[in-house]
Write a protein that holds these residues in place. Structure first.
Motif, PDB file in Angstrom:
ATOM      1  N   ALA A  35      14.473  -7.238  -5.669  1.00 47.92           N
ATOM      2  CA  ALA A  35      14.583  -7.094  -4.211  1.00 47.92           C
ATOM      3  C   ALA A  35      14.034  -5.756  -3.733  1.00 47.92           C
ATOM      4  O   ALA A  35      14.751  -4.955  -3.099  1.00 47.92           O
ATOM      5  CB  ALA A  35      16.036  -7.265  -3.767  1.00 47.92           C
ATOM      6  N   PRO A  36      12.767  -5.483  -4.000  1.00 43.34           N
ATOM      7  CA  PRO A  36      12.217  -4.178  -3.612  1.00 43.34           C
ATOM      8  C   PRO A  36      12.117  -4.030  -2.097  1.00 43.34           C
ATOM      9  O   PRO A  36      11.741  -4.964  -1.393  1.00 43.34           O
ATOM     10  CB  PRO A  36      10.820  -4.191  -4.254  1.00 43.34           C
ATOM     11  CG  PRO A  36      10.457  -5.644  -4.329  1.00 43.34           C
ATOM     12  CD  PRO A  36      11.751  -6.356  -4.631  1.00 43.34           C
ATOM     13  N   GLN A  37      12.448  -2.841  -1.618  1.00 44.49           N
ATOM     14  CA  GLN A  37      12.262  -2.569  -0.191  1.00 44.49           C
ATOM     15  C   GLN A  37      10.819  -2.151   0.111  1.00 44.49           C
ATOM     16  O   GLN A  37      10.406  -2.156   1.276  1.00 44.49           O
ATOM     17  CB  GLN A  37      13.205  -1.461   0.275  1.00 44.49           C
ATOM     18  CG  GLN A  37      14.656  -1.895   0.432  1.00 44.49           C
ATOM     19  CD  GLN A  37      15.404  -1.806  -0.895  1.00 44.49           C
ATOM     20  OE1 GLN A  37      15.401  -0.777  -1.550  1.00 44.49           O
ATOM     21  NE2 GLN A  37      16.039  -2.898  -1.283  1.00 44.49           N
ATOM     22  N   ALA A  38      10.079  -1.763  -0.920  1.00 44.24           N
ATOM     23  CA  ALA A  38       8.699  -1.331  -0.702  1.00 44.24           C
ATOM     24  C   ALA A  38       7.845  -1.688  -1.912  1.00 44.24           C
ATOM     25  O   ALA A  38       8.333  -1.719  -3.050  1.00 44.24           O
ATOM     26  CB  ALA A  38       8.636   0.177  -0.450  1.00 44.24           C
ATOM     27  N   VAL A  39       6.577  -1.958  -1.648  1.00 45.88           N
ATOM     28  CA  VAL A  39       5.582  -2.211  -2.694  1.00 45.88           C
ATOM     29  C   VAL A  39       4.507  -1.130  -2.555  1.00 45.88           C
ATOM     30  O   VAL A  39       3.874  -1.006  -1.502  1.00 45.88           O
ATOM     31  CB  VAL A  39       4.925  -3.599  -2.544  1.00 45.88           C
ATOM     32  CG1 VAL A  39       3.942  -3.846  -3.680  1.00 45.88           C
ATOM     33  CG2 VAL A  39       5.989  -4.690  -2.493  1.00 45.88           C
ATOM     34  N   PHE A  40       4.313  -0.351  -3.612  1.00 41.74           N
ATOM     35  CA  PHE A  40       3.308   0.705  -3.599  1.00 41.74           C
ATOM     36  C   PHE A  40       2.058   0.214  -4.312  1.00 41.74           C
ATOM     37  O   PHE A  40       2.133  -0.339  -5.411  1.00 41.74           O
ATOM     38  CB  PHE A  40       3.852   1.969  -4.269  1.00 41.74           C
ATOM     39  CG  PHE A  40       5.019   2.562  -3.540  1.00 41.74           C
ATOM     40  CD1 PHE A  40       4.831   3.248  -2.353  1.00 41.74           C
ATOM     41  CD2 PHE A  40       6.307   2.410  -4.025  1.00 41.74           C
ATOM     42  CE1 PHE A  40       5.909   3.784  -1.660  1.00 41.74           C
ATOM     43  CE2 PHE A  40       7.394   2.940  -3.348  1.00 41.74           C
ATOM     44  CZ  PHE A  40       7.191   3.635  -2.161  1.00 41.74           C
ATOM     45  N   PRO A  68       8.121  -9.233  -1.571  1.00 39.75           N
ATOM     46  CA  PRO A  68       9.113  -8.657  -0.659  1.00 39.75           C
ATOM     47  C   PRO A  68       8.919  -7.156  -0.493  1.00 39.75           C
ATOM     48  O   PRO A  68       8.452  -6.473  -1.403  1.00 39.75           O
ATOM     49  CB  PRO A  68      10.446  -8.968  -1.359  1.00 39.75           C
ATOM     50  CG  PRO A  68      10.102  -9.137  -2.803  1.00 39.75           C
ATOM     51  CD  PRO A  68       8.717  -9.701  -2.839  1.00 39.75           C
ATOM     52  N   GLY A  69       9.269  -6.648   0.685  1.00 39.73           N
ATOM     53  CA  GLY A  69       9.223  -5.217   0.916  1.00 39.73           C
ATOM     54  C   GLY A  69       8.045  -4.779   1.761  1.00 39.73           C
ATOM     55  O   GLY A  69       7.043  -5.493   1.907  1.00 39.73           O
ATOM     56  N   ALA A  70       8.152  -3.580   2.319  1.00 39.91           N
ATOM     57  CA  ALA A  70       7.059  -2.984   3.081  1.00 39.91           C
ATOM     58  C   ALA A  70       5.895  -2.683   2.138  1.00 39.91           C
ATOM     59  O   ALA A  70       6.100  -2.307   0.984  1.00 39.91           O
ATOM     60  CB  ALA A  70       7.536  -1.700   3.759  1.00 39.91           C
ATOM     61  N   LYS A  71       4.691  -2.849   2.637  1.00 40.07           N
ATOM     62  CA  LYS A  71       3.492  -2.653   1.811  1.00 40.07           C
ATOM     63  C   LYS A  71       2.908  -1.265   2.106  1.00 40.07           C
ATOM     64  O   LYS A  71       2.524  -0.969   3.247  1.00 40.07           O
ATOM     65  CB  LYS A  71       2.449  -3.732   2.096  1.00 40.07           C
ATOM     66  CG  LYS A  71       3.011  -5.167   2.099  1.00 40.07           C
ATOM     67  CD  LYS A  71       3.714  -5.523   0.805  1.00 40.07           C
ATOM     68  CE  LYS A  71       4.130  -6.983   0.739  1.00 40.07           C
ATOM     69  NZ  LYS A  71       5.143  -7.381   1.723  1.00 40.07           N
ATOM     70  N   VAL A  72       2.849  -0.422   1.066  1.00 44.84           N
ATOM     71  CA  VAL A  72       2.450   0.971   1.236  1.00 44.84           C
ATOM     72  C   VAL A  72       1.179   1.234   0.443  1.00 44.84           C
ATOM     73  O   VAL A  72       1.141   1.025  -0.781  1.00 44.84           O
ATOM     74  CB  VAL A  72       3.574   1.929   0.781  1.00 44.84           C
ATOM     75  CG1 VAL A  72       3.152   3.384   1.010  1.00 44.84           C
ATOM     76  CG2 VAL A  72       4.871   1.620   1.518  1.00 44.84           C
ATOM     77  N   GLN A  73       0.144   1.712   1.114  1.00 47.07           N
ATOM     78  CA  GLN A  73      -1.135   2.021   0.500  1.00 47.07           C
ATOM     79  C   GLN A  73      -1.174   3.500   0.104  1.00 47.07           C
ATOM     80  O   GLN A  73      -0.981   4.382   0.939  1.00 47.07           O
ATOM     81  CB  GLN A  73      -2.263   1.713   1.489  1.00 47.07           C
ATOM     82  CG  GLN A  73      -3.642   2.209   1.098  1.00 47.07           C
ATOM     83  CD  GLN A  73      -4.189   1.551  -0.155  1.00 47.07           C
ATOM     84  OE1 GLN A  73      -4.035   2.080  -1.252  1.00 47.07           O
ATOM     85  NE2 GLN A  73      -4.807   0.406   0.006  1.00 47.07           N
ATOM     86  N   VAL A  74      -1.420   3.762  -1.194  1.00 46.30           N
ATOM     87  CA  VAL A  74      -1.526   5.149  -1.659  1.00 46.30           C
ATOM     88  C   VAL A  74      -2.924   5.479  -2.175  1.00 46.30           C
ATOM     89  O   VAL A  74      -3.150   6.590  -2.658  1.00 46.30           O
ATOM     90  CB  VAL A  74      -0.461   5.471  -2.729  1.00 46.30           C
ATOM     91  CG1 VAL A  74       0.935   5.359  -2.137  1.00 46.30           C
ATOM     92  CG2 VAL A  74      -0.600   4.569  -3.951  1.00 46.30           C
TER      93      VAL A  74
END
Length: 347
Positions: free
Chosen positions: A60-65, A76-82
């Motif tokens: 249940a991740p809140q974010a995907v990096f 699942p989770g907000a999608k974050v571009q690094v």
């Protein structure tokens, strides 16, 4: 945020995402990795690979990096571009570093040179936020752990690094083989060699054949160790140039697409040797240009960019960037991304 997902589709993503994983675990978060088989063999014993959609749902991740330019919306989770690298200007802006694909909620930029253009795009598009954090990949470069391996020899000879872009039309790899065969055998410098993991297998074999008493070939997962060890970089048009230059160490380029004042650019492989000698003399104008460039692309030298990425993500999750618009539908691109992630994560 109590759990997050690291999405690494290529080997080069591991050194980018690992500092984030360390920072997240230090903050008490649970971390899972989604990787293909080609990358799985490089995961460490303490890096948990999730093999199914069910396992991802359980985390249940809140974010995907993500370091790639795509991510499945179904995760699942907000999608974050690094980002997978700096802006090497291989293409025009709307086809390269600043191209939007509609997947991400947050872009964590590396420095002023990328922050300002993305902020303009964010105001226009309204479906994503932007935070200048620095790049997680460089955390170990500026704050290495006490047990970080060193590739520097003990004889005091200068260390030169060679890397090339994967883009065939811009790559110097084929043109440099014979020159490097001479330079690596000469013995006045040590050489660290690498190529993009997607390069032609025959070309990689030719570079491996250059190994000897004064030259070693390393895969891209050792890139940071190479960057730390080298005194000068020889390259063409690759984002590795910026990764090296932020250390304020000189760069020699061969036919760079857009040479800049901090580079010593040459037109032929035969000129590389003399350019290396000039670079190692650290001329004042070149070193000032390096300092100016580093301040623009990555002013952070504290090794804490990962913590800033996590803080920016927490701000996103708590609504700190305000209400964002819906992402564009892009049905074909979303279908492709969902298909590709299903191959990695069967139910």
């Amino acid at each position: 945020m109590d759990s997050c997902l690291l999405f690494a589709t290529e080997l080069y993503a591991l050194p980018i995402l690992r500092p984030l994983a360390v920072a997240a675990q230090r903050a008490g978060q649970r971390v899972g990795w989604v990787v293909p088989e080609s990358v799985a063999g490089y995961l460490r014993a303490d890096e948990t690979r999730l093999r199914s959609a069910r396992a991802v749902r359980a985390l249940a991740p809140q974010a995907v990096f993500c370091a790639a330019n795509w991510v499945a919306p179904s995760l699942p989770g907000a999608k974050v571009q690094v980002f997978h690298g700096f802006n090497a200007e291989k293409r025009e802006p709307d086809r390269g570093h600043f191209r939007l694909r509609g997947f991400f909620d947050l872009y964590c930029t590396q420095g002023p040179a990328t922050t300002a253009p993305f902020e303009v795009l964010a105001r226009e598009q309204r479906y994503f936020a932007v935070a200048e954090t620095g790049w997680p990949k460089l955390d170990p470069l500026f704050a290495p752990t006490p047990d970080a391996p060193s590739l520097r020899p003990e004889d005091g000879k200068p260390v030169a690094m060679y890397a090339a872009t994967f883009t065939e039309s811009l790559s110097s790899a084929r043109a440099m083989v014979d020159t490097l065969r001479v330079l690596t055998a000469r013995g006045d410098r040590h050489w660290l060699l690498t190529l993009h993991p997607k390069c032609d297998a025959e070309l990689i074999a030719r570079y491996r054949s250059l190994e000897g008493p004064f030259a070693r070939f390393y895969e891209s997962d050792r890139l940071l160790d190479m960057l730390r060890a080298a005194d000068v970089l020889v390259c063409d048009t690759s984002s590795v140039i910026d990764e090296f230059a932020v250390q304020l160490k000189p760069v020699v380029t061969l036919r760079n697409r857009r040479p800049k004042p901090f580079m010593l650019d040459v037109a032929e492989p035969s000129l590389v040797d003399a350019a290396i000698a000039a670079a190692l003399s650290h001329p004042a104008a070149l070193m000032q240009a390096l300092a100016d460039h580093a301040a623009a692309i990555h002013p952070y030298r504290d090794g804490r960019s990962s913590e800033r990425v996590l803080a920016a993500t927490d701000r996103l999750l708590t609504g700190g960037y305000g209400r964002l618009a819906r992402k564009p539908l892009n049905l074909w691109r979303r279908w492709q991304a969902s298909r590709d992630v299903r191959a990695l994560l069967p139910d």
